[in-house]
Each structure stands twice: as structure tokens, then as C-alpha cells.
Write an enzyme that holds these catalytic residues in place. Sequence first.
Site, mmCIF file in Angstrom:
data_model
loop_
_atom_site.group_PDB
_atom_site.id
_atom_site.type_symbol
_atom_site.label_atom_id
_atom_site.label_comp_id
_atom_site.label_asym_id
_atom_site.label_seq_id
_atom_site.Cartn_x
_atom_site.Cartn_y
_atom_site.Cartn_z
ATOM 1 N N GLU A 1 -71.692 -2.672 54.688
ATOM 2 C CA GLU A 1 -71.324 -1.353 54.147
ATOM 3 C C GLU A 1 -70.543 -1.433 52.832
ATOM 4 O O GLU A 1 -69.518 -0.786 52.684
ATOM 5 C CB GLU A 1 -70.502 -0.579 55.192
HETATM 6 C C1 ACM Z 1 -71.007 -2.442 61.123
HETATM 7 O O1 ACM Z 1 -71.142 -1.767 62.158
HETATM 8 N N1 ACM Z 1 -70.632 -1.850 59.993
HETATM 9 C C2 ACM Z 1 -71.249 -3.866 61.101
#
Ligand code: ACM
Length: 524
Positions: A335
Site C-alpha cells: 500500500e
Molecule cells: C495488507 O493487508 N495491507 C498487507
Amino acid sequence: MHVRRFLTVMAVTTATAATFSAPTTAAQAGKSLTSVIPAPAEAWPDARQAFRLNWGTVIFTEAGSREAMAVGRQLADVLRPSTGYPLPVLPALARGHGISLLLGGADARVGQEGYQLAVERDQIVIRANTPAGLYAGTQTLRQLLPAQVESKTRHQGPWVVPGGRIVDYPRFAHRGAMLDVARHFFGVDEVKRYIDQIAQYKINRLHLHLSDDQGWRIEIPGWPRLTSHGGSTEVGGGPGGFYTRSQYLELVAYAKARYITVIPEIDMPGHTNAALASYAELNCNGIAPPLYTGTSVGFSSLCIDKEITYKFVEDVIRELAALTPGEYIHIGGDETHATKPADYVKFMQRVTPIVAKYGKKAAGWHEIAKTQSDPSVLPQYWGTDDVDEEVVAATQRGSKVLLSPAHKSYLDMKYDRSTPLGLTWAGLIEVDTAYGWNPGSFIRNVPESSVLGVEAPLWSETLENSDHIEFMAFPRLPAIAELGWSPWSTHDWASFSRRLALQGDRWVHQGVNFYRSPTIAWTS
Ligand code: ACM
């Protein structure tokens, strides 16, 4: 061949259970050699044999092996409070009425983590090639005893173990649980409690998510503000916390004694607000942001073009490597919406060699696959479908992949709409959903031989204490554990759900706050 026998036994078992009415009697009568989680690879129940623990039972362990003796002592520690029996742990020089934990002489298939177990009228013998295998065998043995054996107070018994033989070994090398100690901090005792719980299901990796936007949880020499400032809060604004070096090493040792390797994760270059808030120089604009106690993601990034970033990262990785007996350091990489794609690649290509420099392999969330040609880097797949070209390409270059599909294995997803804790972004995950997938064929075009294993992440945006951890992990963690250990030939929801019901009896005696899924016919 063994599969048919296995299923037949389970069917007979249920029929027997149905003829008893008192729940505890039914639970024990319904118990056969295969009433355990994870399902054993092979089992040959023998109704003519059964072992009964008594005042004179001795735990004999391989002479000359301190580790075997330590495994024997841990078994005794579980069995003594409930049975009230002395259960001395002695070197296996003598023979007598007892439970023997022996190294060597096991079926070749048991490998480095498996075991064979023989239950006869006058003795139980567990054989393995390694102490890890003996430990796995003792976890099976625990589950073969009545649920009350898990109690901290004295119970009546009788303490009968059903007879027969098991040859058991894991399908996958990596059978993990991940705990997010960053969004909410969990202290040493809370983590130890979780280690004890997951070890019963032959989990052999504990991945600790040690940093995120909301908190930095591990001391790093030379960077004291990471913990004094970056560790000082958590989601919701509570006091947070962090592990000192010695506390962290205590967790590593506690896990190791249960044959679990701790994998530390420092998430980067995103999910780094706690570090950025602690050291202004890590920010591109030189200004430290405030601490963050909300639950958004994707807004922070280390400064890719500053040299200080790589000094920081190297100091962190050097320390993690020094604290880690296992082969992997997890560097996150998920992310990174606040990092330009080209910068992300640049960062990872510079950082993964630092991990190698300190003698470790890098694991990362699966986005890392697109930055790598190094086949030793392990992508952890957390997507919500079964297609990922970059992961496929990585496995074609020789990488292994770790499977944590969010819509199956994320223990922080709600069970149903009414679950008081947890999130829903990856879906609702009832126990049958957590159990209902095959890691060996899950990602299209990734063969089983490229799968290192499975891991069940537990993110803690909504979780504040052990009660919360347990409510989300049980009963789904055992489902993921079985996917990691048991051969696919044993995969059967009807069988699993009956065996899971028996685990509920054990959790009652252990004081585990489990979710009483309406899909399971709990027996107490
Ligand atoms: C995640 O759930 N951002 C690895």
C-alpha cells in the site's frame, strides 16, 4: 488407501458420539485417533488399544537430549494441573508405564517436523527425527486426551487416549500466524499467550508486524525516538508501547521453545508515519508530521532520495537480523500509495540487498514481486482473488510465495455482519470460508511446488486485548493451520467441523474467548 480408512473412521466416530447425551461424555466418546486439528497425514485407529494415564505414568525422554527433555517437561506442565498426577520426566533409560518421546527410528516420511505416534495399552511412544517433531507429536497427544486436561484445576478423568498409530508430517514448510502489534500494542504476556495458543495447531512461524503509521514497537540502537515518541500511542490514542531488546529476545526464545520462529516486519517505505513523526530528517520536506491514531492507510512514505533513509533502513535491518534466528526479515512494501511507482522500485532494489548483507532473506507483501529479479525474495500474497501476474512471474523465476489471501485468511475480517470487532473490506469470513480453499492451487498458474506455505494475518485496528485476539483467531486460525499442515486428501468440511467442535471444549477449559460460530455444532 489411507484416505478411505481415515474417512471411514470419522464416520464411525460420529455414530458413536450420537448415542451419548452428556456433552463431556459425548465429546470423549466421539474422540478417535483422528479427532485432532490439523488432521494427521495417516492414522490407523485400533479400538482394542487405549492408554490410560494414571498416578504411575512417567514421561520418558530421549536420553542425552536436553531438548527432548524440555518437550517432555512442557507436556507435563499441561497435564499435571488437571490430572493431579506427578508425571515425572525422566531419561528414557528405564521402561515402564509411560509416554516415551524418542529421537530416531521414525518412519522416513516424518522429515524434520513430523512424528509418529503409537498408542498401546501400556505405553505411548512418540518418535521423531527432531525435537520439533516430538513437540508436534505432543500437541497431537494433548488433543487426544479429554478436553478437561487443558484445565488449570483438578478434574476427575478418566484420562484415556484412544489406541492406534499415526504417521504425521506437514504439507507446507511455512505455517504462520501474523500479529499486528503496531495498530494496537500487545505486551509480552499477551503475545506469549497467543504463541501458546497457535503452537497447539502446529503453527511454526509468528510474523510480528512491528511498525506502522500508528506505532513503532521495537528498540533500534541509535534511533531512540522511534520508540520513545513513535511507540507512545496507538489507534484511538491509547498509550501504545514497545518491546525492549531483551523483551523481544524473550519473545523469540519463548516462541523457539515451542518450535515457532519469529519473523519481524518493519513495513516500508509506506506505513511509516510513526518513524517519520519521530525523525524530521526522514521526511523529504524535513518536517516531522504529528503522530497518527486513526485507521487510514497509504498516506506516508520514507523519502526515497535521501541518503539518511538508507542509513536508517540499514540500522533497522542490522538490528532485526541480530535479533532473528530465522532466515527471513519482512520489509513490508504494501500500500505505498504515497510513493511514486518508480521510487518504490528504486527503494526496494536498494533495500533487499541490505537484507542479504546481514545474512537474511527478504519477505514482503506481494507488491514487492514487481521490483525484484532476486528469487530469494518471498512475496506474501494478500490479494482478494486468484490472479496475480507479477507473483506468477516471480515464481517462474524461482521465488516461493506465501499465501495470505485476505478474503480467506485475514483473521481481522468480521465473521458476519453482526460481529462486534473487525473490518469488512475483504469480505465476511465464516469458518467454512477460511477453511474452503486449497493453497496448493489457489493462485492461477502458481504450482504447489512454488508455495512455501500459508499465513493467517491478524490486523489490530479494532483489537485491543487478548479477548479480542482470541475472538477473531478462534476458530479460524485452526482452519488455516490445517490447510498448512494436513495433506489435501484429508480436506473435508464435515470432518473438520466435527473436530473443530471438540476444540471448543478445550477452549472452554483454557479460557479462550472463541467465537461460537453458528455453523459449528459445539459440544459444550
Ligand atoms: C495488507 O493487508 N495491507 C498487507
